[in-house]
Design a protein around this motif. Sequence first.
Motif, short mmCIF file in Angstrom:
data_model
loop_
_atom_site.label_atom_id
_atom_site.label_comp_id
_atom_site.label_asym_id
_atom_site.label_seq_id
_atom_site.Cartn_x
_atom_site.Cartn_y
_atom_site.Cartn_z
N CYS A 5 0.78 -1.24 0.00
CA CYS A 5 0.00 0.00 0.00
C CYS A 5 0.81 1.29 0.00
O CYS A 5 0.45 2.23 -0.71
N PRO A 6 1.88 1.44 0.76
CA PRO A 6 2.47 2.76 0.94
C PRO A 6 3.00 3.44 -0.32
O PRO A 6 2.75 4.62 -0.52
N VAL A 7 3.69 2.73 -1.17
CA VAL A 7 4.32 3.37 -2.33
C VAL A 7 3.29 3.88 -3.33
O VAL A 7 3.31 5.07 -3.68
N PRO A 8 2.34 3.06 -3.80
CA PRO A 8 1.38 3.62 -4.76
C PRO A 8 0.48 4.68 -4.14
O PRO A 8 0.11 5.65 -4.81
N THR A 9 0.14 4.52 -2.88
CA THR A 9 -0.71 5.52 -2.23
C THR A 9 0.02 6.84 -2.09
O THR A 9 -0.55 7.91 -2.36
N ALA A 10 1.28 6.79 -1.69
CA ALA A 10 2.05 8.04 -1.57
C ALA A 10 2.23 8.70 -2.94
O ALA A 10 2.10 9.93 -3.06
N LEU A 11 2.51 7.91 -3.97
CA LEU A 11 2.63 8.47 -5.32
C LEU A 11 1.31 9.06 -5.81
O LEU A 11 1.28 10.12 -6.45
N ALA A 12 0.19 8.40 -5.50
CA ALA A 12 -1.11 8.91 -5.92
C ALA A 12 -1.45 10.22 -5.21
O ALA A 12 -1.94 11.17 -5.83
#
Length: 121
Positions: A106-113
């Motif tokens: 979860c963290p990487v795509p959510t932070a990028l989004a």
Amino acid sequence: MNPSTYAALYGPWQPTRPVAKERPVVTVLAALLWTATFLSLAWLASLFGIAVVWMAAAGGPVGGLVLRVALVVVGAAAGLTALAFAPGVRRLAPASRLLLLGALACPVPTALAIWSWFHTG
């Protein structure tokens, strides 16, 4: 079947291990994490698609960019799949396994989004 035959073929009888209990809180948390992950990936995929279309319309090369992004996605999926089949993780209850993998995914795509949401425009 003769008990001595069974023991000769399969080894001595052993009781099955107890199955880990499912907890509703863990299931809900795993669902929330994976929902956030998939929504973030959908947002990023739509932005990427728009960028590729614009680059192609402008006559720019898009093959290298598409290949790099595809390799990153395939590598991340392969890493999560390898972790899901690791012996220690496989012994977890299915909801706990999904929660662990969701917490890692979860963290990487959510932070990028989130970053792209506030920096587009």
